[in-house]
Design a protein around this motif. Structure first.
Motif, PDB file in Angstrom:
ATOM      1  N   ARG A   5      -7.989  -9.113  -6.071  1.00  0.00           N
ATOM      2  CA  ARG A   5      -8.129  -8.463  -7.390  1.00  0.00           C
ATOM      3  C   ARG A   5      -9.418  -8.870  -8.080  1.00  0.00           C
ATOM      4  O   ARG A   5     -10.065  -8.072  -8.757  1.00  0.00           O
ATOM      5  CB  ARG A   5      -6.929  -8.813  -8.279  1.00  0.00           C
ATOM      6  CG  ARG A   5      -5.603  -8.307  -7.747  1.00  0.00           C
ATOM      7  CD  ARG A   5      -4.566  -8.253  -8.868  1.00  0.00           C
ATOM      8  NE  ARG A   5      -4.403  -9.526  -9.551  1.00  0.00           N
ATOM      9  CZ  ARG A   5      -3.547 -10.480  -9.195  1.00  0.00           C
ATOM     10  NH1 ARG A   5      -2.776 -10.296  -8.125  1.00  0.00           N
ATOM     11  NH2 ARG A   5      -3.442 -11.600  -9.883  1.00  0.00           N
ATOM     12  N   ALA A  56      -7.968   1.166  -2.861  1.00  0.00           N
ATOM     13  CA  ALA A  56      -6.611   1.695  -2.705  1.00  0.00           C
ATOM     14  C   ALA A  56      -6.574   2.783  -1.640  1.00  0.00           C
ATOM     15  O   ALA A  56      -5.639   2.851  -0.827  1.00  0.00           O
ATOM     16  CB  ALA A  56      -6.104   2.232  -4.046  1.00  0.00           C
ATOM     17  N   ALA A  78       0.817  -1.216   0.000  1.00  0.00           N
ATOM     18  CA  ALA A  78       0.000   0.000   0.000  1.00  0.00           C
ATOM     19  C   ALA A  78       0.849   1.264   0.000  1.00  0.00           C
ATOM     20  O   ALA A  78       0.477   2.268  -0.620  1.00  0.00           O
ATOM     21  CB  ALA A  78      -0.936  -0.006   1.208  1.00  0.00           C
ATOM     22  N   ARG A 125      -4.331   2.493   1.786  1.00  0.00           N
ATOM     23  CA  ARG A 125      -3.247   3.446   2.074  1.00  0.00           C
ATOM     24  C   ARG A 125      -3.427   4.098   3.450  1.00  0.00           C
ATOM     25  O   ARG A 125      -2.479   4.219   4.229  1.00  0.00           O
ATOM     26  CB  ARG A 125      -3.195   4.530   0.986  1.00  0.00           C
ATOM     27  CG  ARG A 125      -2.561   4.093  -0.308  1.00  0.00           C
ATOM     28  CD  ARG A 125      -2.146   5.289  -1.149  1.00  0.00           C
ATOM     29  NE  ARG A 125      -1.765   4.852  -2.477  1.00  0.00           N
ATOM     30  CZ  ARG A 125      -2.603   4.768  -3.515  1.00  0.00           C
ATOM     31  NH1 ARG A 125      -3.863   5.137  -3.352  1.00  0.00           N
ATOM     32  NH2 ARG A 125      -2.179   4.356  -4.686  1.00  0.00           N
ATOM     33  N   ASP A 160      -2.974   3.793  -7.927  1.00  0.00           N
ATOM     34  CA  ASP A 160      -4.041   2.865  -7.531  1.00  0.00           C
ATOM     35  C   ASP A 160      -3.955   1.549  -8.283  1.00  0.00           C
ATOM     36  O   ASP A 160      -4.073   0.467  -7.688  1.00  0.00           O
ATOM     37  CB  ASP A 160      -5.414   3.505  -7.777  1.00  0.00           C
ATOM     38  CG  ASP A 160      -5.705   4.652  -6.840  1.00  0.00           C
ATOM     39  OD1 ASP A 160      -4.887   4.895  -5.931  1.00  0.00           O
ATOM     40  OD2 ASP A 160      -6.744   5.313  -7.024  1.00  0.00           O
ATOM     41  N   THR A 161      -3.772   1.624  -9.584  1.00  0.00           N
ATOM     42  CA  THR A 161      -3.737   0.402 -10.396  1.00  0.00           C
ATOM     43  C   THR A 161      -2.573  -0.487 -10.002  1.00  0.00           C
ATOM     44  O   THR A 161      -2.720  -1.712  -9.877  1.00  0.00           O
ATOM     45  CB  THR A 161      -3.650   0.753 -11.883  1.00  0.00           C
ATOM     46  OG1 THR A 161      -4.803   1.518 -12.258  1.00  0.00           O
ATOM     47  CG2 THR A 161      -3.596  -0.498 -12.745  1.00  0.00           C
ATOM     48  N   LEU A 210      -1.140  -0.615  -7.103  1.00  0.00           N
ATOM     49  CA  LEU A 210      -1.439  -1.178  -5.792  1.00  0.00           C
ATOM     50  C   LEU A 210      -2.348  -2.397  -5.927  1.00  0.00           C
ATOM     51  O   LEU A 210      -2.073  -3.460  -5.350  1.00  0.00           O
ATOM     52  CB  LEU A 210      -2.095  -0.108  -4.915  1.00  0.00           C
ATOM     53  CG  LEU A 210      -2.263  -0.396  -3.415  1.00  0.00           C
ATOM     54  CD1 LEU A 210      -2.491   0.919  -2.663  1.00  0.00           C
ATOM     55  CD2 LEU A 210      -3.400  -1.346  -3.114  1.00  0.00           C
ATOM     56  N   ILE A 211      -3.428  -2.246  -6.682  1.00  0.00           N
ATOM     57  CA  ILE A 211      -4.373  -3.358  -6.842  1.00  0.00           C
ATOM     58  C   ILE A 211      -3.698  -4.548  -7.525  1.00  0.00           C
ATOM     59  O   ILE A 211      -3.939  -5.708  -7.157  1.00  0.00           O
ATOM     60  CB  ILE A 211      -5.608  -2.900  -7.640  1.00  0.00           C
ATOM     61  CG1 ILE A 211      -6.319  -1.749  -6.925  1.00  0.00           C
ATOM     62  CG2 ILE A 211      -6.568  -4.065  -7.852  1.00  0.00           C
ATOM     63  CD1 ILE A 211      -6.722  -2.022  -5.508  1.00  0.00           C
ATOM     64  N   GLU A 251     -11.341   0.434  -7.762  1.00  0.00           N
ATOM     65  CA  GLU A 251      -9.928   0.524  -7.416  1.00  0.00           C
ATOM     66  C   GLU A 251      -9.641   1.698  -6.484  1.00  0.00           C
ATOM     67  O   GLU A 251      -8.882   1.571  -5.520  1.00  0.00           O
ATOM     68  CB  GLU A 251      -9.086   0.659  -8.686  1.00  0.00           C
ATOM     69  CG  GLU A 251      -8.933  -0.614  -9.486  1.00  0.00           C
ATOM     70  CD  GLU A 251      -7.914  -0.474 -10.603  1.00  0.00           C
ATOM     71  OE1 GLU A 251      -7.374   0.657 -10.783  1.00  0.00           O
ATOM     72  OE2 GLU A 251      -7.639  -1.469 -11.287  1.00  0.00           O
TER      73      GLU A 251
END
Length: 438
Positions: free
Chosen positions: A392, A407, A374, A411, A380-381, A383-384, A403
């Motif tokens: 996922r 995310a 994180a 975080r 964001d992408t 992280l996912i 997302e």
């Protein structure tokens, strides 16, 4: 006497099948106290709550096998309305349960001629527009306490073992009518599975909603747990409040009660610390703090051992998933004596004896992986993409959670986690290196 019978198949064909049963008996499956609306449940509505209770009991008897995960559950279930459950309800029921425990469910429904309905409390004629699930935990307390709706138009619904008094007292402190409290006959198995409890809780909420003629159910759960993101790929999280769970359950409720239900989780985009801040903002810290202190979270609260280590009965362990998430919300709770009679957590994960322990430190080390992802992902992408495949697969920009929501929650949770456990964040590490050079 009618019995629910269950046979569970695992991936390994050479091992014995696991079996369990639940006796409906000659007395009602459920005991109910508190408010209940004037509308009577249909036979299929009564079936729904009895099935949910029976499966909850059956599931607790099926022991986990690490090398033989369950893939198929076959049940024979006596019901009042076998035609409905065979034609329509069974498939919808299986879709709900299968999503929760990642297995296939096959049902055979038979006639239950000796069904006994629960004893209804005296009808409550007041208008009710919303049902709120109320466990007496921190999230449901914060949700009920921060709800801006009129208290008399909201009915709290609880499932209890020994916390009925606590639930009633907390509800009264928040200005609500006594909650509708359900108690299930029988006892849970000690070493069984526990993926189905939230389904049962939602079914109880739906029954009370139907009795009042409302279709709105609220289940408060923080986004760290509600999004069902596992700490790492080694964990199988419950999906108890995931939006997909709610979507599937709504389809079942709509078929059972022939009307359009809505299930909401207003806390999906919040960390647990932010959930608590909602209550403080609404009623003030002076009133909120003693309420927080009375809520219960720990999975192993009344167990004498965790991971082979001794702990006091009634003391939160500090190392299970809900304890860790709660500690990030309320870091000051960690130490014994934070307030009168508070024992603190049995095992302090800031102590390497427990944080690095082979068993009790497992969830903590998993969260260290998640926190690293994180705080280091570029966007964001990214992280996912670094999350476990199961996580996922449950993130969807159309059906949600999307997302950005996931995310953002992760975080903020990661920052709270580092703050709670004294872990240097990436930016802090860089500053520390620069300071050391100068």
């Amino acid at each position: 006497m009618s019995n629910v019978t269950c046979t569970v198949h695992g991936v390994r064909k050479g091992l014995p099948l696991r079996k369990a049963r639940f006796e409906f008996g000659t007395a009602p499956v459920w005991t109910v106290q508190g408010s209940f609306g004037p509308r009577k449940l249909t036979p299929r509505g009564c079936d729904l709550i009895d099935i949910a209770g029976a499966i909850y009991r059956v599931e607790s008897q099926i022991h986990k096998r690490a090398t033989d995960p369950a893939i198929l559950w076959e049940l024979t279930v006596p019901v009042r309305d076998p035609d409905f459950w065979t034609r329509t309800g069974g498939a919808l029921l299986g879709a709900c349960l299968g999503f929760l425990n990642r297995s296939r469910w096959i049902f055979t429904f038979t006639k239950r001629p000796d069904a006994v309905d629960f004893v209804r409390p005296a009808p409550d004629e007041r208008p009710v527009g919303q049902i709120t699930l109320f466990s007496g935990g921190m999230d449901s307390l914060s949700g009920a306490g921060s709800d801006e709706g009129p208290r008399r138009a909201i009915q709290l619904v609880s499932f209890y073992h020994g916390q009925a008094k606590l639930q009633s007292e907390l509800a009264a402190e928040l200005g609500y009518q006594p909650p509708t409290q359900w108690r299930l006959t029988g006892r849970r198995g000690k070493k069984g599975m526990n993926f189905i409890r939230s389904f049962m809780f939602l079914c109880l909420g739906a029954a009370v909603a139907e009795s009042f003629g409302t279709k709105r159910i609220v289940q408060y759960e923080n986004g760290v747990l509600g999004t069902a993101v596992p700490q790492s790929g080694n964990f199988v999280p419950t999906r108890h409040a995931h939006p997909e769970t709610h979507r599937r359950v709504v389809k079942l409720f709509d078929a059972v009660f022939e009307s359009g239900f809505t299930i909401l989780n207003p806390f999906l985009a919040l960390t647990k610390r932010e959930v608590g801040q909602q209550l403080v903002h609404t009623i003030g810290a002076k009133k909120a703090e003693p309420l927080f202190r009375r809520t219960e979270t720990c999975w192993y609260l009344f167990q004498p051992k965790v991971g082979g280590l001794d702990k006091a009965n009634g003391q939160p362990c500090g190392v299970c998933t809900p304890c860790i998430v709660r500690r990030t919300a309320r870091p000051a709770e960690a130490s014994a004596g934070a307030w009168s009679d508070w024992p603190g957590y049995a095992f302090d994960l800031k102590d390497t004896r427990f944080g690095e322990h082979l068993i009790v430190g497992t969830s903590f080390r998993g969260y260290l992986e998640l926190v690293d992802i994180a705080l280091n992902a570029a966007d964001d992408t990214a992280l996912i993409d670094e999350l476990a495949p199961e996580a996922r697969a449950l993130i969807d920009d159309i059906a949600g959670p999307d997302e950005a929501l996931v995310a953002g929650v992760l975080r903020r949770f990661a920052n709270e986690f580092c703050d709670t456990f004294g872990i240097a964040q990436p930016g802090q590490k860089a500053k520390a290196r620069k300071a050391a050079k100068t």
